[in-house]
Design an enzyme around this catalytic site. Structure first.
Site, PDB file in Angstrom:
ATOM      1  N   HIS A   1       0.830  -1.209   0.000  1.00  0.00           N
ATOM      2  CA  HIS A   1       0.000   0.000   0.000  1.00  0.00           C
ATOM      3  C   HIS A   1       0.860   1.252   0.000  1.00  0.00           C
ATOM      4  O   HIS A   1       2.048   1.218   0.316  1.00  0.00           O
ATOM      5  CB  HIS A   1      -0.914   0.024   1.231  1.00  0.00           C
ATOM      6  CG  HIS A   1      -0.162   0.174   2.523  1.00  0.00           C
ATOM      7  ND1 HIS A   1       0.611  -0.817   3.063  1.00  0.00           N
ATOM      8  CD2 HIS A   1      -0.041   1.234   3.363  1.00  0.00           C
ATOM      9  CE1 HIS A   1       1.148  -0.405   4.187  1.00  0.00           C
ATOM     10  NE2 HIS A   1       0.784   0.839   4.391  1.00  0.00           N
TER      11      HIS A   1
ATOM     12  N   ASP B   1       0.501   4.823   2.024  1.00  0.00           N
ATOM     13  CA  ASP B   1      -0.242   5.218   3.228  1.00  0.00           C
ATOM     14  C   ASP B   1      -1.412   6.157   2.925  1.00  0.00           C
ATOM     15  O   ASP B   1      -1.255   7.151   2.214  1.00  0.00           O
ATOM     16  CB  ASP B   1       0.688   5.937   4.222  1.00  0.00           C
ATOM     17  CG  ASP B   1       1.687   4.980   4.865  1.00  0.00           C
ATOM     18  OD1 ASP B   1       1.357   3.797   5.043  1.00  0.00           O
ATOM     19  OD2 ASP B   1       2.813   5.435   5.180  1.00  0.00           O
TER      20      ASP B   1
ATOM     21  N   HIS C   1       4.726  -0.045   0.402  1.00  0.00           N
ATOM     22  CA  HIS C   1       5.432  -0.867   1.386  1.00  0.00           C
ATOM     23  C   HIS C   1       4.492  -1.928   1.941  1.00  0.00           C
ATOM     24  O   HIS C   1       3.263  -1.848   1.799  1.00  0.00           O
ATOM     25  CB  HIS C   1       6.060  -0.021   2.487  1.00  0.00           C
ATOM     26  CG  HIS C   1       5.090   0.869   3.208  1.00  0.00           C
ATOM     27  ND1 HIS C   1       4.589   2.026   2.668  1.00  0.00           N
ATOM     28  CD2 HIS C   1       4.517   0.743   4.428  1.00  0.00           C
ATOM     29  CE1 HIS C   1       3.750   2.586   3.522  1.00  0.00           C
ATOM     30  NE2 HIS C   1       3.687   1.824   4.604  1.00  0.00           N
TER      31      HIS C   1
ATOM     32  N   ARG D   1       5.210   6.495  14.323  1.00  0.00           N
ATOM     33  CA  ARG D   1       5.228   7.041  12.960  1.00  0.00           C
ATOM     34  C   ARG D   1       4.666   8.448  12.922  1.00  0.00           C
ATOM     35  O   ARG D   1       3.594   8.697  13.478  1.00  0.00           O
ATOM     36  CB  ARG D   1       4.397   6.140  12.034  1.00  0.00           C
ATOM     37  CG  ARG D   1       4.555   6.506  10.570  1.00  0.00           C
ATOM     38  CD  ARG D   1       3.707   5.615   9.683  1.00  0.00           C
ATOM     39  NE  ARG D   1       2.521   6.324   9.245  1.00  0.00           N
ATOM     40  CZ  ARG D   1       1.544   5.774   8.527  1.00  0.00           C
ATOM     41  NH1 ARG D   1       1.603   4.506   8.169  1.00  0.00           N
ATOM     42  NH2 ARG D   1       0.505   6.486   8.163  1.00  0.00           N
TER      43      ARG D   1
HETATM   44  C1  SIN Z   1       2.978   1.189   8.020  1.00  0.00           C
HETATM   45  O1  SIN Z   1       3.217   2.336   8.407  1.00  0.00           O
HETATM   46  O2  SIN Z   1       2.290   0.947   7.028  1.00  0.00           O
HETATM   47  C2  SIN Z   1       3.594   0.036   8.790  1.00  0.00           C
HETATM   48  C3  SIN Z   1       5.018  -0.140   8.427  1.00  0.00           C
HETATM   49  C4  SIN Z   1       5.709  -1.120   9.331  1.00  0.00           C
HETATM   50  O3  SIN Z   1       5.202  -1.442  10.401  1.00  0.00           O
HETATM   51  O4  SIN Z   1       6.800  -1.555   8.978  1.00  0.00           O
END
Ligand code: SIN
Length: 277
Positions: free
Chosen positions: A102, A104, A250, A265
């Site tokens: 995806h 984000d 990612h 994050r």
């Molecule tokens: C995400 O922010 O999509 C998760 C990324 C992760 O946990 O590595």
């Protein structure tokens, strides 16, 4: 504030570079911020090791690159810091965030420019994150397919993804975002084209019949997973990844249950995606 000189070690030909020689907790001068922006533009995702960031420092870091984004639905927010998402999994988790390819919050009308994830706790092994270059994915398509996709738009829907998905999440009283965005977007800085459709949020290509849309999207979702477009990041406590959400996707791996993984994050606001030939 002193200029920090940085060294870059490329991860794979198409995406990712480790950045050495920078302390992200220090106030960054304009030249260092510009060097990080150049590196991000060239490598699409940057990795930093051995960092120590307090929440205010992580927010200050993110603000060098734009205003911080507030997630429309994520339930696990750091106390007193609405801009910081807690990305965690443990023995009680039923799901994790980002467990498929995806970009984000691409259901937002103005999806984020990028995200900065600071890892605090990792399992003994596992919990890596895969990143893939959507420039490479677009470039690898045949010219007729690139021509066909360019100019099409798709619906990116947050409800199917967010409603009831996470532990502790209440049904939202505000609508989940649904937006129409291009299938191929033009990066506002590099001018390059990047495939933008993704498995978590993209539901329907608008200009074609439903069955055609299903088949096309499945073909593109599988194409995006091509290993040659990817790099894989192995986290340690203190690792930071900064990804450009406009030209990468990612996928967080959850291969460490019932061990724990926890990170924080911040997400940087972006602009409405567009396609320019
Ligand atoms: C995400 O922010 O999509 C998760 C990324 C992760 O946990 O590595």
């Amino acid at each position: 504030m002193t200029q920090q000189s940085i060294e870059l070690i490329k991860a794979t030909p198409h995406c990712g570079a480790e950045v050495r020689g920078i302390d992200l907790a220090q106030p960054l001068d304009d030249a260092t911020v510009a060097a990080i922006e150049r590196a991000l533009s060239e490598h699409s995702v940057l990795f930093f090791r051995d960092q120590s960031l307090a929440p205010e420092q992580q927010k200050a870091l993110g603000r060098h690159f734009g205003k911080l984004h507030l997630h429309p639905a994520f339930p696990d927010i750091l106390d007193g810091h609405p801009e910081i998402m807690v990305i965690r999994a443990d023995e009680n988790s039923k799901r994790i965030a980002g467990e498929d390819w995806h970009s984000d919050v691409s259901c937002d009308p103005e999806p984020p420019l990028g995200s900065i994830l600071y890892m605090q706790e990792v399992p003994t092994t596992g919990g890596d994150t895969l990143f893939a270059s959507m420039y490479a994915a677009y470039d690898a398509l045949s010219a007729p397919m690139r021509g066909f996709l360019s100019g099409l738009t798709a619906l990116y829907d947050g409800e199917a993804t967010y409603r009831g998905r996470y532990e502790g999440m209440k049904s939202s009283d505000k609508p989940y975002p649904v937006s129409e965005h291009p299938v191929v977007r033009t990066h506002p800085l590099s001018g390059r084209q990047a495939l933008f459709v993704n498995r978590i949020f993209t539901k329907r290509i608008v200009q074609v019949a439903a069955r055609e849309s299903d088949a096309l999207l499945e073909m593109l979702f599988r194409h995006i997973e091509t290993p040659e477009f990817q790099c894989r990041f192995r986290w340690a406590p203190g690792s930071v990844a900064f990804w450009d959400n406009r030209c990468t996707q990612h996928h967080a791996l959850w291969d460490y249950f019932p061990q724990r993984r926890r990170g924080l994050r911040v997400t940087i606001q972006g602009e409405r995606p567009y396609f320019r030939a």
